[in-house]
Design a protein around this motif. Structure first.
Motif: not given
Length: 336
Positions: A270-278, A286, A290
């Motif tokens: 789930l964190l990877w999904r967010e980080a991949s957008k950055k 990141n 987290r």
């Protein structure tokens, strides 16, 4: 008939003169070339190295039946096919293989390069020549990385200076980091073979998978989950990219991860999904940072989870140090 009669001359100088006279010719009698190729090395070298009449089948047969000198002569030919290179890769000694790898006219298939890495990857010179090749398969490169690690652990000076236990730990972590870096450069067609190689060699561990996931090596990570679960690639990618938490957890448990560990992997996904957008360069920091915030303060953490989080913390610290080095370098350049 006269030249054939000379093959039985007791004087090596006569047979040598014959070999020097006809080895280069494509009109020489083939029977004479075959006979000269199996003479003593000083005579055979002309026929084996230069004759255009020797077929791939002839050279493969000579490599199998001959000694090291014969194989070196074959490896030194101006042009070598993949079939002949494969035969040398299978039976050649260190000197034969060194000659083959140094020959710019030798066509060597990726599978033969991998076979050389398996048989003779502990030889430093062969290992260096292999690693310098752009066509070296990524699974063979990983194998050689492990050979470098083994050589370091066996080095007496390193054992005396660092201590065997610490040396083994440092070597293991460095090897894992190197392999994770390698998988990011693997072509899509190589990922399946690499994943299978790592699984069979026991390197496809939860810590390795976590390292790959936190580093954003998505192609490899998805391939590993496909291999471990037996699910289709399309389904695995869909769940990793958009699946709900329970679907992601079920996928990881199907891959053999325990419930405690799968919980950490779900959160990392789930964190990877967010980080991949950055920004891609900050993904490792990141995700690791987290994850530590999420799990480090939980009491009663399972031992396996603690080991996994220890790895995440080391990755986080290493990324922070690398960022500091990069910042210092940029500052120095700006000041100059």
């Amino acid at each position: 008939m006269a030249m054939t009669f000379l093959l039985d001359d007791p004087s090596p100088r006569v047979r040598l003169a014959l070999a020097e006279a006809i080895a280069w010719s494509d009109e020489a009698p083939r029977a004479l070339i075959l006979a000269l190729a199996e003479d003593q090395p000083g005579i055979a070298c002309h026929a084996v190295t230069y004759s255009p009449l020797l077929s791939d089948a002839d050279l493969v047969d000579l490599a199998a039946r001959g000694g090291s000198v014969t194989r070196i002569l074959i490896a030194a030919r101006a042009s070598i096919s993949r079939a002949v290179s494969a035969a040398l890769a299978e039976v050649g000694d260190e000197e034969d293989i060194l000659c083959l790898l140094e020959n710019q006219g030798a066509a060597i298939a990726p599978v033969s390069l991998k076979r050389i890495a398996q048989r003779l990857g502990d030889c430093c010179d062969i290992r260096n020549l292999l690693l310098d090749r752009a066509d070296l398969p990524v699974d063979a490169r990983q194998l050689l990385t492990q050979q470098v690690s083994n050589a370091l652990i066996a080095f007496p000076l390193a054992q005396a200076a660092i201590g065997l236990n610490r040396l083994q730990r440092i070597s293991r972590e460095a090897t894992q980091a190197a392999v994770v870096s390698l998988v990011g450069d693997a072509r899509p067609c190589e990922i399946g073979d690499l994943v299978e190689h790592l699984r069979l060699s026991g390197h496809l561990t939860p810590s390795f998978l976590m390292h790959a996931l936190c580093s954003g090596k998505v192609e490899f990570f998805a391939g590993a989950i496909v291999n471990l679960t037996g699910c289709t690639e399309r389904r695995v990618r869909s769940i990793l990219a958009t699946g709900r938490m329970h679907a992601v957890r079920a996928l990881y448990e199907a891959a053999g991860l325990t419930r405690e560990i799968s919980t950490v992997f779900v959160e990392a996904t789930l964190l990877w999904r967010e980080a991949s957008k950055k920004t891609a360069g900050t993904m490792l920091a990141n995700v690791c940072g987290r994850l530590l915030e999420r799990f480090r303060h939980h009491d009663g953490t399972h031992d396996a989870v603690s080991e996994l989080l220890d790895l995440v913390e080391k990755l986080h610290i290493a990324e922070q140090r690398q960022s500091a080095r990069s910042y210092a370098s940029l500052t120095a350049l700006a000041a100059a």
